[in-house]
Design a protein around this motif. Sequence first.
Motif, PDB file in Angstrom:
ATOM      1  N   VAL A  71       0.837  -1.200   0.000  1.00 22.18           N
ATOM      2  CA  VAL A  71       0.000   0.000   0.000  1.00 22.18           C
ATOM      3  C   VAL A  71       0.872   1.249   0.000  1.00 22.18           C
ATOM      4  O   VAL A  71       0.623   2.211  -0.741  1.00 22.18           O
ATOM      5  CB  VAL A  71      -0.958  -0.009   1.211  1.00 22.18           C
ATOM      6  CG1 VAL A  71      -1.678   1.344   1.329  1.00 22.18           C
ATOM      7  CG2 VAL A  71      -1.969  -1.140   1.082  1.00 22.18           C
ATOM      8  N   ALA A  72       1.913   1.248   0.835  1.00 25.24           N
ATOM      9  CA  ALA A  72       2.808   2.406   0.917  1.00 25.24           C
ATOM     10  C   ALA A  72       3.491   2.663  -0.430  1.00 25.24           C
ATOM     11  O   ALA A  72       3.614   3.816  -0.868  1.00 25.24           O
ATOM     12  CB  ALA A  72       3.849   2.186   2.008  1.00 25.24           C
ATOM     13  N   LEU A  73       3.910   1.591  -1.092  1.00 23.46           N
ATOM     14  CA  LEU A  73       4.567   1.741  -2.383  1.00 23.46           C
ATOM     15  C   LEU A  73       3.616   2.299  -3.429  1.00 23.46           C
ATOM     16  O   LEU A  73       3.983   3.169  -4.229  1.00 23.46           O
ATOM     17  CB  LEU A  73       5.116   0.393  -2.849  1.00 23.46           C
ATOM     18  CG  LEU A  73       6.294  -0.186  -2.056  1.00 23.46           C
ATOM     19  CD1 LEU A  73       6.650  -1.574  -2.580  1.00 23.46           C
ATOM     20  CD2 LEU A  73       7.502   0.731  -2.132  1.00 23.46           C
ATOM     21  N   MET A  74       2.377   1.803  -3.449  1.00 25.16           N
ATOM     22  CA  MET A  74       1.396   2.290  -4.421  1.00 25.16           C
ATOM     23  C   MET A  74       1.021   3.735  -4.149  1.00 25.16           C
ATOM     24  O   MET A  74       0.783   4.514  -5.079  1.00 25.16           O
ATOM     25  CB  MET A  74       0.149   1.412  -4.396  1.00 25.16           C
ATOM     26  CG  MET A  74       0.393  -0.029  -4.832  1.00 25.16           C
ATOM     27  SD  MET A  74       0.952  -0.177  -6.552  1.00 25.16           S
ATOM     28  CE  MET A  74      -0.587   0.092  -7.436  1.00 25.16           C
ATOM     29  N   VAL A  75       0.990   4.116  -2.870  1.00 22.39           N
ATOM     30  CA  VAL A  75       0.677   5.497  -2.515  1.00 22.39           C
ATOM     31  C   VAL A  75       1.803   6.426  -2.954  1.00 22.39           C
ATOM     32  O   VAL A  75       1.581   7.445  -3.619  1.00 22.39           O
ATOM     33  CB  VAL A  75       0.422   5.625  -0.999  1.00 22.39           C
ATOM     34  CG1 VAL A  75       0.394   7.095  -0.583  1.00 22.39           C
ATOM     35  CG2 VAL A  75      -0.894   4.950  -0.631  1.00 22.39           C
ATOM     36  N   VAL A  76       3.042   6.074  -2.573  1.00 23.55           N
ATOM     37  CA  VAL A  76       4.186   6.904  -2.958  1.00 23.55           C
ATOM     38  C   VAL A  76       4.339   6.939  -4.478  1.00 23.55           C
ATOM     39  O   VAL A  76       4.575   7.996  -5.073  1.00 23.55           O
ATOM     40  CB  VAL A  76       5.479   6.382  -2.300  1.00 23.55           C
ATOM     41  CG1 VAL A  76       6.691   7.122  -2.843  1.00 23.55           C
ATOM     42  CG2 VAL A  76       5.404   6.526  -0.792  1.00 23.55           C
TER      43      VAL A  76
END
Length: 453
Positions: A343-348
Amino acid sequence: MTSIPAGSPATTTQARSSSRRVAAAATVGTALESYDFYVYSYFAAFFAAPFFFDALGETGGLLAAFATIGIAFVVRPIGAIVFGHLGDRIGRRRTLLITIALMGVATGLVGLLPTGEGWAAFGAVALVVLRIAQGLSLGGEWGGAVLLATEHADARRRPFFASLPQLGSPIGSVAAGGLMLLMFFGLGPEAMVAWGWRVPFLLAIPLIAVSLYLRWSIDETPVFKELAAKGERSRMPVVEAVRSQPAAFGVAILVALLGIGSYSLMNTYTMGYGVTRLGYDEMQLLAAATIGGLLQFITVPAFGWLATRIGSARVVAIGAVGTLLIAFPIYWLLGSATFAVLVALMVVGGILPTASWAALGGTMQELFRGRHAYSALSLAYAIAAVVSGFIPTLTEALGSATGGAWWHPGIVLALLSALTLVGAIAAGRMRRLGDQDADAAQAAEPERIPEPA
């Protein structure tokens, strides 16, 4: 009858109200166009092959269904030329009424197509025709929406209003995806196959009616009214745009590549790559992508506001530099990420390209003169969209050539970032021709505004 001085608080409030209404008309229209387009994408994935291309077999039918998605991208530059010409000849407002009506009618008719063995051939031909109509409409929508929003606004707020039509893509994506999920869970597969698939298409008709009303209720932009009053409308705006501003045209295409192309890479190719090669669950990837899409409701206007402070081209450059820095780390981490990290990677990975996406309209609008701005914006954007449409295929080919090396998508993302960075730097150094025409038209507005009786 009394009058109100142009600089009074009442006049300022009136102008702001008009700008907001215009921005709403532009944003709602692009959102509904995006909704229609995404609804068809889901339909092609689940229903188009068995309904209309069953005779081609399972694989052939699926390929034919996905090809109908590509048709709309191929004809998009044609729509940009046709509606760009109309937008520079008959006006932004009138042309946008045509594009939104065309998209609404074509989408609604898809929901009325007959199915069954006796109708397969007719349905397939009709489906292709309607997809062409949708693609033509898309080609003329974006450039007009940006001009509608910016040519009504004052110079200080123009970059912010240029970012608002960019909200159309996440709004349409979330609305279409959410509706399809609700219907699948609420109706069940059998009802969806029998009749439920038609509902999202038929809903486009009342939704388009709302957009038509909003666009009908606003005035033509000051820039176009000034051009018409002085007899300065271009006879061949597309030809004039390419001939008189070839450098600006090329720069505009470069500026648009990351904002459009990153979506094709992250939300199309990376989805399939994550499932087939990295072993992620489809729902995990969809959930992460949806969270990133919802964040765009905040990040797009935030970057638009930032563009009013430091300039649109600089915001595009910031997004390009940031994406360039994370292009390889994000795919290296993706190979062994937990759901939280995913999720963090997709957000960033979504926020940084969003900076370039949000400031795209403001940057491109500043490059072209008002007399051929509609044509130039629409065609440059359409060419960038066509190029971006092939990014998943090119990335897959690169993956095969490198034996599925973890860094192969990073190369594509880094290349898109570098090209857009070059375009943003060049755009920042060019004269702001679009701004000059818009400022002159704003200054030509009547000095005193009559008070309502």
